[in-house]
Design a protein around this motif. Structure first.
Motif, short mmCIF file in Angstrom:
data_model
loop_
_atom_site.label_atom_id
_atom_site.label_comp_id
_atom_site.label_asym_id
_atom_site.label_seq_id
_atom_site.Cartn_x
_atom_site.Cartn_y
_atom_site.Cartn_z
N PRO A 76 16.37 12.34 -5.22
CA PRO A 76 15.77 12.16 -6.30
C PRO A 76 15.04 13.36 -6.65
O PRO A 76 14.80 14.26 -5.76
CB PRO A 76 14.77 10.76 -6.19
CG PRO A 76 14.62 10.71 -4.79
CD PRO A 76 15.99 11.53 -4.23
N PRO A 77 14.31 13.38 -7.95
CA PRO A 77 13.22 14.39 -8.31
C PRO A 77 12.24 14.38 -7.40
O PRO A 77 12.05 13.39 -6.55
CB PRO A 77 12.83 14.11 -9.47
CG PRO A 77 13.87 13.34 -10.14
CD PRO A 77 14.38 12.31 -9.25
N ASP A 78 11.28 15.48 -7.40
CA ASP A 78 10.06 15.30 -6.37
C ASP A 78 9.12 14.53 -7.01
O ASP A 78 8.04 15.24 -7.44
CB ASP A 78 9.72 16.97 -6.07
CG ASP A 78 8.72 16.95 -4.94
OD1 ASP A 78 8.45 16.11 -4.55
OD2 ASP A 78 8.41 18.13 -4.73
N LEU A 79 9.05 13.33 -6.88
CA LEU A 79 8.19 12.38 -7.49
C LEU A 79 7.78 11.57 -6.38
O LEU A 79 8.52 10.75 -5.77
CB LEU A 79 8.77 11.50 -8.68
CG LEU A 79 8.03 10.33 -9.27
CD1 LEU A 79 6.77 11.01 -9.92
CD2 LEU A 79 8.75 9.65 -10.06
N TRP A 80 6.27 11.51 -6.13
CA TRP A 80 5.67 10.66 -5.16
C TRP A 80 5.03 9.24 -6.04
O TRP A 80 4.81 9.57 -7.14
CB TRP A 80 4.70 11.05 -4.52
CG TRP A 80 5.01 12.11 -3.48
CD1 TRP A 80 6.43 12.60 -3.38
CD2 TRP A 80 4.11 12.97 -2.51
NE1 TRP A 80 6.31 13.60 -2.47
CE2 TRP A 80 4.80 13.89 -2.00
CE3 TRP A 80 2.65 13.02 -2.55
CZ2 TRP A 80 4.42 14.85 -1.11
CZ3 TRP A 80 2.10 13.76 -1.65
CH2 TRP A 80 2.87 14.88 -0.78
N LEU A 81 5.17 8.33 -5.38
CA LEU A 81 4.54 7.22 -6.08
C LEU A 81 3.27 6.60 -5.10
O LEU A 81 3.46 6.35 -4.15
CB LEU A 81 5.37 5.69 -6.27
CG LEU A 81 4.61 4.56 -6.58
CD1 LEU A 81 4.13 4.57 -8.17
CD2 LEU A 81 5.53 3.34 -6.62
N VAL A 82 2.08 6.76 -5.46
CA VAL A 82 0.86 6.49 -4.93
C VAL A 82 0.28 5.23 -5.33
O VAL A 82 -0.01 5.11 -6.63
CB VAL A 82 -0.28 7.51 -4.89
CG1 VAL A 82 -1.41 7.34 -4.21
CG2 VAL A 82 0.39 9.13 -4.61
N PHE A 83 0.17 4.17 -4.69
CA PHE A 83 -0.18 2.98 -5.24
C PHE A 83 -1.08 2.05 -4.22
O PHE A 83 -0.90 2.02 -3.01
CB PHE A 83 1.11 1.87 -5.61
CG PHE A 83 1.75 1.01 -4.38
CD1 PHE A 83 2.54 1.94 -3.66
CD2 PHE A 83 1.67 0.05 -4.10
CE1 PHE A 83 3.32 1.33 -2.61
CE2 PHE A 83 2.17 -0.56 -3.00
CZ PHE A 83 2.80 -0.09 -2.33
N ALA A 84 -1.99 1.32 -4.95
CA ALA A 84 -2.80 0.34 -4.02
C ALA A 84 -1.96 -1.12 -3.83
O ALA A 84 -1.68 -1.77 -4.54
CB ALA A 84 -4.03 0.19 -4.83
N PRO A 85 -2.00 -1.12 -2.38
CA PRO A 85 -1.17 -2.32 -2.11
C PRO A 85 -1.78 -3.74 -2.82
O PRO A 85 -2.94 -3.85 -2.79
CB PRO A 85 -1.05 -2.43 -0.47
CG PRO A 85 -1.41 -1.16 -0.14
CD PRO A 85 -2.43 -0.56 -1.29
N ILE A 86 -1.01 -4.54 -3.17
CA ILE A 86 -1.30 -5.84 -3.52
C ILE A 86 -0.84 -6.93 -2.66
O ILE A 86 -0.60 -6.89 -1.55
CB ILE A 86 -1.09 -6.01 -5.15
CG1 ILE A 86 0.24 -5.51 -5.23
CG2 ILE A 86 -2.07 -5.06 -5.95
CD1 ILE A 86 0.84 -5.42 -6.61
#
Lengths: 238, 238
Positions: A76-86
């Motif tokens: 994939p492209p160089d994309l990160w997903l940073v997310f707060a766990p729910i």
């Protein structure tokens, strides 16, 4: 569509024998009811997809013989997903969707209003593997361990821009169309949003762009999928 | 964030008494542990949001006294979501996400490769209500009954364009940026895609535009959320 696909963390090449652990052998023989001789598709996240013949699949493990490459490796492209766990189910969902939609790396982050104190990194990684198996992918995003947001930002490489889907935005949003290509991370807050201190810090960072996801309040998992879609369409490989 | 919201299918206005059915009264008194005198927010999908005081909440029902309007009615753009129902949890998810993201109407459709022969319209409608309650909305999209795709297309009003997220697209995709505003419907196929006959019919319709959702195969629920996000950002109210 009905092709059985298996992620195998092992080198793949024509004639290569590949060991199956007990869980993999049980899945192929016990769950999918495949016998030795049946051909499946395997991938390891690095070498594309390969056809492989089941040599054996028993209670304590088994083995495959790799036949030939069926698809090249596609990252994939160089994309990160940073997310707060729910909540558990919605966190699982975010990981599944991010793997499907082409995130390269997934980073759970602890914010002031994050409910979770810890995550099961191994369980989330297994979800990412399963999503890649189901969706014909050859890449599996790595799931990082939970890290506090301040520490993540302290060590942030400023050449990776952050796309912040800001629920409580005042003032105009950035439009994705005008943003540069290159390494990015999408940042999604917890259900309660970010604290004032967190918002002030994010606003002051020169590599952060804020976007709006519309006038309705979105759940965190919805916001993650929506932001991934918008980024992929504007700056990614869609 | 912790404000309790309830959808009530009843006219709302200052001083208006509103009856609660047994399920609503149980939710407020039994589940949320609210006593008479507590103030909640109510909406009916037409008249905005209102504060209301619990007058009574017992086993067989109860009543509210409506106080004042707290938010104006806000309706989504004229966007329908037409989708082929899939497994129960993922169909629920599509309905929840469509309600959150601002679809005006949700139409389950039976295609040649659709697994479901029927849906529980009432259960899906309840999911849409719950999504609006959770997300601070004042509008609830109506869920239509399951209809065969050919019949839906036979009666289609050609002034409503269809955005078809086509998994098996050959040739260039339409770009959303150039498409006209106005009434639209997003069309999402089942996991197996559309049949050749269905694809031929859709391609021949002058009000259908095809878009690509990237090089990875997406599950139907992922495709629905992604297409909703792209439409809202390009042609909707985001």
């Amino acid at each position: 569509m009905a092709r059985i696909r298996l992620f195998i963390d092992h080198p793949l090449g024509t004639g290569q024998p590949v060991p199956l652990d007990a869980a993999q052998a049980h899945y192929l023989g016990g769950v999918m009811r495949l016998s030795p001789g049946a051909v499946i598709e395997v991938f390891n996240g690095r070498d594309g997809a390969w056809s492989a013949r089941i040599a054996s699949a028993g209670k304590r493990g088994g083995s495959l013989d790799v036949l030939e490459q069926t698809a090249p490796q596609r990252n994939p492209p160089d994309l990160w997903l940073v997310f707060a766990p729910i909540k558990k189910a919605r966190t699982d969902f975010i990981v599944e969707k991010a793997a499907e939609m082409g995130a390269a790396r997934i980073l759970p982050v602890q914010t002031e209003f994050t409910n979770s104190e810890r995550i099961r990194q191994d369980r989330l990684q297994a979800h990412a593997v399963e999503a890649a198996e189901q969706c014909g992918g050859t890449f599996v995003p790595a799931i990082a361990d939970l890290a506090p947001l301040p520490r993540l930002l302290d060590g942030w490489d400023a050449s990776r821009r952050i796309l912040w889907a800001d629920e409580a935005m005042a003032g105009p949003a950035d439009t994705l169309a005008g943003l540069p290509r290159g390494p990015w991370a999408i940042l999604i807050g917890p259900e309660g949003g970010f604290s004032d201190a967190e918002r002030a810090r994010l606003r002051a960072l020169p590599f952060v762009n804020r976007i709006s996801l519309g006038p309705r309040i979105l759940r965190a998992d919805t916001a993650a999928v929506a932001a991934l879609a918008l980024w992929q369409a504007a700056l990614g490989d869609w």
